[in-house]
Scaffold this motif. Structure first.
Motif, PDB file in Angstrom:
ATOM      1  N   ASN A 102       0.804  -1.229   0.000  1.00  0.00           N
ATOM      2  CA  ASN A 102       0.000   0.000   0.000  1.00  0.00           C
ATOM      3  C   ASN A 102       0.831   1.272   0.000  1.00  0.00           C
ATOM      4  O   ASN A 102       0.471   2.270  -0.639  1.00  0.00           O
ATOM      5  N   ALA A 103       1.945   1.256   0.710  1.00  0.00           N
ATOM      6  CA  ALA A 103       2.781   2.459   0.814  1.00  0.00           C
ATOM      7  C   ALA A 103       3.431   2.827  -0.515  1.00  0.00           C
ATOM      8  O   ALA A 103       3.897   3.961  -0.693  1.00  0.00           O
ATOM      9  N   LEU A 104       3.454   1.886  -1.483  1.00  0.00           N
ATOM     10  CA  LEU A 104       4.108   2.136  -2.771  1.00  0.00           C
ATOM     11  C   LEU A 104       3.167   2.744  -3.804  1.00  0.00           C
ATOM     12  O   LEU A 104       3.602   3.178  -4.867  1.00  0.00           O
ATOM     13  N   ILE A 105       1.877   2.795  -3.497  1.00  0.00           N
ATOM     14  CA  ILE A 105       0.887   3.238  -4.487  1.00  0.00           C
ATOM     15  C   ILE A 105       1.029   4.740  -4.747  1.00  0.00           C
ATOM     16  O   ILE A 105       1.004   5.541  -3.808  1.00  0.00           O
ATOM     17  N   PRO A 106       1.162   5.154  -6.025  1.00  0.00           N
ATOM     18  CA  PRO A 106       1.227   6.597  -6.325  1.00  0.00           C
ATOM     19  C   PRO A 106      -0.080   7.289  -5.954  1.00  0.00           C
ATOM     20  O   PRO A 106      -1.143   6.673  -5.955  1.00  0.00           O
ATOM     21  N   ARG A 107      -0.004   8.573  -5.648  1.00  0.00           N
ATOM     22  CA  ARG A 107      -1.194   9.347  -5.281  1.00  0.00           C
ATOM     23  C   ARG A 107      -2.103   9.573  -6.481  1.00  0.00           C
ATOM     24  O   ARG A 107      -3.321   9.689  -6.348  1.00  0.00           O
ATOM     25  N   SER A 108      -1.513   9.698  -7.666  1.00  0.00           N
ATOM     26  CA  SER A 108      -2.317  10.004  -8.849  1.00  0.00           C
ATOM     27  C   SER A 108      -1.591   9.579 -10.109  1.00  0.00           C
ATOM     28  O   SER A 108      -0.394   9.270 -10.082  1.00  0.00           O
ATOM     29  N   PHE A 109      -2.348   9.580 -11.211  1.00  0.00           N
ATOM     30  CA  PHE A 109      -1.790   9.348 -12.540  1.00  0.00           C
ATOM     31  C   PHE A 109      -2.226  10.497 -13.441  1.00  0.00           C
ATOM     32  O   PHE A 109      -3.233  11.156 -13.187  1.00  0.00           O
ATOM     33  N   ASP A 110      -1.479  10.721 -14.522  1.00  0.00           N
ATOM     34  CA  ASP A 110      -1.872  11.756 -15.479  1.00  0.00           C
ATOM     35  C   ASP A 110      -3.091  11.300 -16.254  1.00  0.00           C
ATOM     36  O   ASP A 110      -3.207  10.121 -16.623  1.00  0.00           O
ATOM     37  N   ILE A 111      -3.997  12.237 -16.521  1.00  0.00           N
ATOM     38  CA  ILE A 111      -5.155  11.962 -17.366  1.00  0.00           C
ATOM     39  C   ILE A 111      -5.195  13.008 -18.469  1.00  0.00           C
ATOM     40  O   ILE A 111      -5.177  14.211 -18.210  1.00  0.00           O
ATOM     41  N   LEU A 112      -5.203  12.530 -19.711  1.00  0.00           N
ATOM     42  CA  LEU A 112      -5.308  13.399 -20.882  1.00  0.00           C
ATOM     43  C   LEU A 112      -6.577  13.003 -21.625  1.00  0.00           C
ATOM     44  O   LEU A 112      -6.628  11.939 -22.248  1.00  0.00           O
ATOM     45  N   GLY A 113      -7.604  13.828 -21.520  1.00  0.00           N
ATOM     46  CA  GLY A 113      -8.852  13.492 -22.179  1.00  0.00           C
ATOM     47  C   GLY A 113      -9.400  12.180 -21.682  1.00  0.00           C
ATOM     48  O   GLY A 113      -9.687  12.001 -20.497  1.00  0.00           O
ATOM     49  N   SER A 114      -9.500  11.200 -22.574  1.00  0.00           N
ATOM     50  CA  SER A 114     -10.061   9.895 -22.229  1.00  0.00           C
ATOM     51  C   SER A 114      -8.991   8.845 -21.940  1.00  0.00           C
ATOM     52  O   SER A 114      -9.295   7.664 -21.815  1.00  0.00           O
ATOM     53  N   ILE A 115      -7.739   9.287 -21.812  1.00  0.00           N
ATOM     54  CA  ILE A 115      -6.629   8.357 -21.583  1.00  0.00           C
ATOM     55  C   ILE A 115      -5.995   8.605 -20.219  1.00  0.00           C
ATOM     56  O   ILE A 115      -5.627   9.735 -19.893  1.00  0.00           O
ATOM     57  N   ALA A 116      -5.874   7.534 -19.421  1.00  0.00           N
ATOM     58  CA  ALA A 116      -5.111   7.590 -18.168  1.00  0.00           C
ATOM     59  C   ALA A 116      -3.723   7.032 -18.428  1.00  0.00           C
ATOM     60  O   ALA A 116      -3.566   6.039 -19.158  1.00  0.00           O
ATOM     61  N   ILE A 117      -2.724   7.684 -17.844  1.00  0.00           N
ATOM     62  CA  ILE A 117      -1.332   7.281 -18.069  1.00  0.00           C
ATOM     63  C   ILE A 117      -0.713   6.855 -16.743  1.00  0.00           C
ATOM     64  O   ILE A 117      -0.590   7.656 -15.817  1.00  0.00           O
ATOM     65  N   ILE A 118      -0.329   5.596 -16.685  1.00  0.00           N
ATOM     66  CA  ILE A 118       0.268   5.012 -15.479  1.00  0.00           C
ATOM     67  C   ILE A 118       1.783   5.072 -15.581  1.00  0.00           C
ATOM     68  O   ILE A 118       2.356   4.896 -16.661  1.00  0.00           O
ATOM     69  N   GLU A 119       2.425   5.302 -14.467  1.00  0.00           N
ATOM     70  CA  GLU A 119       3.898   5.257 -14.420  1.00  0.00           C
ATOM     71  C   GLU A 119       4.317   4.404 -13.230  1.00  0.00           C
ATOM     72  O   GLU A 119       4.262   4.839 -12.084  1.00  0.00           O
ATOM     73  N   LEU A 120       4.726   3.155 -13.526  1.00  0.00           N
ATOM     74  CA  LEU A 120       5.176   2.239 -12.469  1.00  0.00           C
ATOM     75  C   LEU A 120       6.530   1.637 -12.814  1.00  0.00           C
ATOM     76  O   LEU A 120       6.837   0.501 -12.453  1.00  0.00           O
ATOM     77  N   ASN A 121       7.353   2.417 -13.536  1.00  0.00           N
ATOM     78  CA  ASN A 121       8.667   1.922 -13.951  1.00  0.00           C
ATOM     79  C   ASN A 121       9.790   2.281 -12.991  1.00  0.00           C
ATOM     80  O   ASN A 121      10.900   1.766 -13.109  1.00  0.00           O
ATOM     81  N   ARG A 122       9.494   3.175 -12.039  1.00  0.00           N
ATOM     82  CA  ARG A 122      10.543   3.542 -11.100  1.00  0.00           C
ATOM     83  C   ARG A 122      10.828   2.377 -10.155  1.00  0.00           C
ATOM     84  O   ARG A 122       9.943   1.566  -9.867  1.00  0.00           O
ATOM     85  N   GLU A 123      12.036   2.341  -9.667  1.00  0.00           N
ATOM     86  CA  GLU A 123      12.462   1.198  -8.850  1.00  0.00           C
ATOM     87  C   GLU A 123      11.544   0.966  -7.655  1.00  0.00           C
ATOM     88  O   GLU A 123      11.207  -0.181  -7.320  1.00  0.00           O
ATOM     89  N   GLU A 124      11.067   2.057  -7.040  1.00  0.00           N
ATOM     90  CA  GLU A 124      10.233   1.906  -5.845  1.00  0.00           C
ATOM     91  C   GLU A 124       8.851   1.351  -6.164  1.00  0.00           C
ATOM     92  O   GLU A 124       8.120   0.942  -5.258  1.00  0.00           O
ATOM     93  N   HIS A 125       8.467   1.333  -7.461  1.00  0.00           N
ATOM     94  CA  HIS A 125       7.142   0.846  -7.841  1.00  0.00           C
ATOM     95  C   HIS A 125       7.153  -0.550  -8.454  1.00  0.00           C
ATOM     96  O   HIS A 125       6.090  -1.080  -8.803  1.00  0.00           O
ATOM     97  N   LEU A 126       8.325  -1.149  -8.620  1.00  0.00           N
ATOM     98  CA  LEU A 126       8.428  -2.397  -9.372  1.00  0.00           C
ATOM     99  C   LEU A 126       7.583  -3.520  -8.784  1.00  0.00           C
ATOM    100  O   LEU A 126       7.051  -4.362  -9.520  1.00  0.00           O
ATOM    101  N   LYS A 127       7.414  -3.543  -7.475  1.00  0.00           N
ATOM    102  CA  LYS A 127       6.623  -4.610  -6.844  1.00  0.00           C
ATOM    103  C   LYS A 127       5.132  -4.490  -7.176  1.00  0.00           C
ATOM    104  O   LYS A 127       4.372  -5.443  -6.984  1.00  0.00           O
ATOM    105  N   LEU A 128       4.719  -3.324  -7.692  1.00  0.00           N
ATOM    106  CA  LEU A 128       3.318  -3.140  -8.080  1.00  0.00           C
ATOM    107  C   LEU A 128       3.045  -3.605  -9.513  1.00  0.00           C
ATOM    108  O   LEU A 128       1.887  -3.762  -9.901  1.00  0.00           O
ATOM    109  N   ARG A 129       4.088  -3.847 -10.274  1.00  0.00           N
ATOM    110  CA  ARG A 129       3.919  -4.135 -11.703  1.00  0.00           C
ATOM    111  C   ARG A 129       3.049  -5.368 -11.983  1.00  0.00           C
ATOM    112  O   ARG A 129       2.274  -5.370 -12.948  1.00  0.00           O
ATOM    113  N   PRO A 130       3.123  -6.440 -11.187  1.00  0.00           N
ATOM    114  CA  PRO A 130       2.246  -7.585 -11.456  1.00  0.00           C
ATOM    115  C   PRO A 130       0.757  -7.245 -11.397  1.00  0.00           C
ATOM    116  O   PRO A 130      -0.071  -8.006 -11.905  1.00  0.00           O
TER     117      PRO A 130
END
Length: 378
Positions: A102-130
């Protein structure tokens, strides 16, 4: 007549000026956000903390009125916001990932129109990738206006300043329509550069009022899909506008955005052009000595392009909006000013007046994005 108190006021303005006055108040952090902004008989009633800077000048121009929060006149327009319990993005994602993550979850993601953009490539987020597919499905389920979820799959790179994205879930299209400051923009997130984080900045630039807005050409050197010029042109429809960009996809979409905003009769020209070679192009003669405003929003390279300015600025001067990356450890704005002044001097140009300078947003842990609005001349 007794003097209006400095604190606890309601500011009244004609509704048509709301897109100018509200950002101005937000920039000074003066809006009392616990209260609603009320619309009544074509006026906006905005609870504020105290009188803004340059209030008297704005008051005269936009017919602003103020009321004490304690006065009888204000009570109808003073309504507290209802506190609605709404699950945050983080709360929702907690439903699909193990509690230890839970502590690794980002607060928000970018939203452009009808598209949400996720960023989970940083080292601290790798455990969330599955769980990335489940997170994407959750975003679509809880945001009916979203059609697609993509993931950042690389850095901004290349001469077109584009980024690769990986499809996650939803409609498989990188094209979306984004709305900003009463304008509409078609964007291809993978083939063009665009950030929603400059919405306030684009609105600020479009609302600068100065004599240099007329009697010449307003040029956006790195125009992308056209958000700066289209927003300025809505404010000053009689001017002439030229946007240049090296990316043919950006120019194609910029031209479509003129149509989308019903501005076909406006004098706006978007040109696929590498400005480094503008001296060899017909637009060299069209722009020569006629440019009264220049927007340079290519922070990593703007300083390199100052050398081409002398031939194009109007004899009466030119308002330059130049963005830079500057060191946080120093005074970023002073560094930005010095760099600009040094490089203008090299080409026999000078700063006549700096209208404003501000930190736009962080770029990295070490750098700030800055902007200087300066009148320059030979």
């Amino acid at each position: 007549m007794s003097e209006i108190p400095r604190k606890s006021l309601i500011l009244s303005v004609d509704q048509k000026f709301g897109n100018i006055i509200i950002p101005w108040l937000k920039e000074q952090n003066l809006i009392k956000t616990e209260f609603k902004i009320i619309t009544h008989q074509l006026k906006l009633y905005i609870p504020i903390k105290n009188l803004p800077e340059n209030f008297s000048k704005k008051k005269e121009k936009y017919s602003l009125e103020t009321y004490s929060i304690d006065s009888k006149e204000s009570q109808h327009f003073l309504q507290k916001k209802e506190k609605k319990k709404k699950n945050s993005l983080k709360d929702l994602i907690k439903l699909v990932v193990p509690s230890e993550l839970n502590a690794l979850i980002p607060r928000s993601f970018d939203i452009l129109g009808s598209i949400a953009i996720i960023e989970l490539n940083r080292e601290e987020h790798l455990k969330l990738r599955p769980f990335i597919f489940k997170i994407g499905e959750l975003l679509l389920k809880n945001n009916p206006h979203l059609d697609s979820v993509y993931e950042k799959a690389g850095n901004i790179d290349g001469i077109y300043r584009t980024r690769h994205f990986k499809y996650i879930v939803g409609k498989k299209s990188t094209i979306t329509e984004y709305r900003e400051n009463q304008c509409r923009f078609l964007i291809d997130i993978e083939r063009t550069f665009f950030t929603p984080r400059l919405a306030f900045e684009r609105n600020r630039i479009s609302n600068i009022e100065i004599n240099l807005n007329s009697n010449g050409i307003i040029w956006d050197m790195f125009c992308g899909v056209g958000p700066y010029l289209i927003q300025i042109a809505r404010k000053y429809p009689k001017n002439e506008y030229i946007g240049t960009d090296i990316n043919p996809d950006a120019i194609r979409l910029a031209k479509q955005n003129v149509d989308l905003n019903k501005m076909n009769k406006y004098n706006i020209d978007f040109v696929n052009l590498n400005v480094a070679n503008i001296g060899e192009n017909a637009y060299h003669y069209k722009l020569k000595g006629k440019v009264v405003r220049i927007i340079m929003n290519l922070p990593e390279k703007n300083i390199e392009f100052i050398k081409i300015l002398p031939e194009y600025i109007h004899p009466n001067g030119c308002l330059l909006h130049i963005y830079q990356f500057n060191e946080k450890r120093e005074d970023p704005l002073e560094e930005a000013r010095k760099k600009l002044e040094i490089n203008l001097t090299k080409v026999n140009l000078k700063i006549v007046q700096i209208l404003s300078s501000r930190i736009v947003k962080p770029f990295s842990p070490a750098l700030e994005t800055t902007v200087i609005d300066a009148i320059i001349s030979k």
